[in-house]
Motif scaffolding. Sequence first.
Motif, PDB file in Angstrom:
ATOM      1  N   PRO A   1      42.378  60.416  62.865  1.00  0.00           N
ATOM      2  CA  PRO A   1      41.360  60.669  64.068  1.00  0.00           C
ATOM      3  C   PRO A   1      41.975  61.812  64.858  1.00  0.00           C
ATOM      4  O   PRO A   1      43.423  61.990  65.069  1.00  0.00           O
ATOM      5  N   LYS A   2      41.224  62.471  65.787  1.00  0.00           N
ATOM      6  CA  LYS A   2      41.472  63.577  66.623  1.00  0.00           C
ATOM      7  C   LYS A   2      41.762  62.916  67.966  1.00  0.00           C
ATOM      8  O   LYS A   2      41.287  61.969  68.420  1.00  0.00           O
ATOM      9  N   GLY A   3      42.888  63.422  68.626  1.00  0.00           N
ATOM     10  CA  GLY A   3      43.234  63.312  70.008  1.00  0.00           C
ATOM     11  C   GLY A   3      44.032  62.014  70.214  1.00  0.00           C
ATOM     12  O   GLY A   3      45.144  62.287  70.868  1.00  0.00           O
ATOM     13  N   GLN A   4      43.872  60.812  69.829  1.00  0.00           N
ATOM     14  CA  GLN A   4      44.628  59.618  70.051  1.00  0.00           C
ATOM     15  C   GLN A   4      45.837  59.427  69.255  1.00  0.00           C
ATOM     16  O   GLN A   4      45.843  59.776  68.040  1.00  0.00           O
TER      17      GLN A   4
ATOM     18  N   GLU B   1      37.093  61.634  62.757  1.00  0.00           N
ATOM     19  CA  GLU B   1      37.026  60.341  61.726  1.00  0.00           C
ATOM     20  C   GLU B   1      37.008  60.675  60.298  1.00  0.00           C
ATOM     21  O   GLU B   1      36.912  61.744  59.839  1.00  0.00           O
ATOM     22  N   MET B   2      37.261  59.649  59.299  1.00  0.00           N
ATOM     23  CA  MET B   2      37.471  59.775  58.176  1.00  0.00           C
ATOM     24  C   MET B   2      36.442  60.485  57.319  1.00  0.00           C
ATOM     25  O   MET B   2      36.690  61.361  56.606  1.00  0.00           O
TER      26      MET B   2
ATOM     27  N   LEU C   1      36.540  63.518  55.042  1.00  0.00           N
ATOM     28  CA  LEU C   1      36.155  63.448  53.351  1.00  0.00           C
ATOM     29  C   LEU C   1      35.016  64.602  53.205  1.00  0.00           C
ATOM     30  O   LEU C   1      34.966  65.124  52.200  1.00  0.00           O
ATOM     31  N   GLY C   2      34.034  64.850  54.210  1.00  0.00           N
ATOM     32  CA  GLY C   2      32.930  65.693  53.951  1.00  0.00           C
ATOM     33  C   GLY C   2      33.608  67.113  53.796  1.00  0.00           C
ATOM     34  O   GLY C   2      33.315  67.973  52.922  1.00  0.00           O
TER      35      GLY C   2
ATOM     36  N   VAL D   1      39.472  49.236  62.981  1.00  0.00           N
ATOM     37  CA  VAL D   1      39.592  50.749  62.495  1.00  0.00           C
ATOM     38  C   VAL D   1      38.793  50.780  61.447  1.00  0.00           C
ATOM     39  O   VAL D   1      38.430  50.242  60.827  1.00  0.00           O
ATOM     40  N   ALA D   2      37.839  51.960  61.392  1.00  0.00           N
ATOM     41  CA  ALA D   2      36.686  52.227  60.527  1.00  0.00           C
ATOM     42  C   ALA D   2      37.062  51.805  59.180  1.00  0.00           C
ATOM     43  O   ALA D   2      36.374  51.388  58.402  1.00  0.00           O
TER      44      ALA D   2
END
Length: 309
Positions: A196-199, A226-227, A231-232, A98-99
């Motif tokens: 994350p979105k969706g999963q 995503e992360m 954060l942005g 995972v990222a």
Amino acid sequence: MDLRQLRYFIAVARERNFTRAAEKLHIAQPPLSRQIQLLEEELGVTLISRASRPLRLTDAGKLFLEQALQILGRVEQMKVATQRVGHQQRRVFSIGFVASTLYGGVPALVRELRKHAPELDIQLVEMMSVQQIEALKTGRIDVGFGRIRRNDAAVERTVLREERLVLAVAPGSRLADSDAPVAIAELADEDLIVYPKGQHPSFADQVLALLEDHGVRPGNVHEVSEMQIALGLAAAATGICVVPYTASLHRKDLHYRVIADEHATSPIILSHRRDDDSPYIVLIKQLVQELYAASPPWLGPAGGNLHTR
């Protein structure tokens, strides 16, 4: 359904026109149209709306296009990897991750693994924690680094450590007025950005469950893919974001505060096929222990021992 049909469908989806797609594929239009029709009949759904010009994908067609691209991409990876192994006599060793683990020890671990096992052709494959289970069972990856506890009889999990969670907020905001650990109760009614979105289940579920366990309700909940996006948006004062500690070491336009609860952690979990007697699994666990023993900065306020389950 075969790979040829997938390629045909992708061509039509990209060109939005059967004639141009047929020209790209160097085939006549009637057999191309027939193959798409057979594909739709097999699936029992319409993939392409032929009433509009240019052609338009249905919702089912959009999903099918995304999956077809992934499948053909994976086939190409398999082809290249097989050729590489055949020509160089090197074993492919695939690591799913995972990222967020790239902010911690995974890069250092991979460097050490390359040194200790130069005979391996190490491939890194980004995938969510729940996807790693199936990828291990099908042989797509050999080990996985994830964050979600999920039991499966065919997979052995090793919790490498529990990483502390931190709050990321925009400088100048209410929760940025201190460097002290922040109580979970202080997050009440704040707009929350999760990923994350969706999963599901996912890291987002971990964060929301943590707040729920303390009876804390956020304001609006924004779910992003995503992360880095989360954060942005936090840096833009769109909301607050909870992330693993290591994420705070790499983005300096945010104010970070450790969550003041010893249970506010996210596990880093090494997964592999149960009863896999590969010496590389043993080597990876040994290298992880050595990395943690050196107390690198990314280890942060929470260390941990190995707990095999």
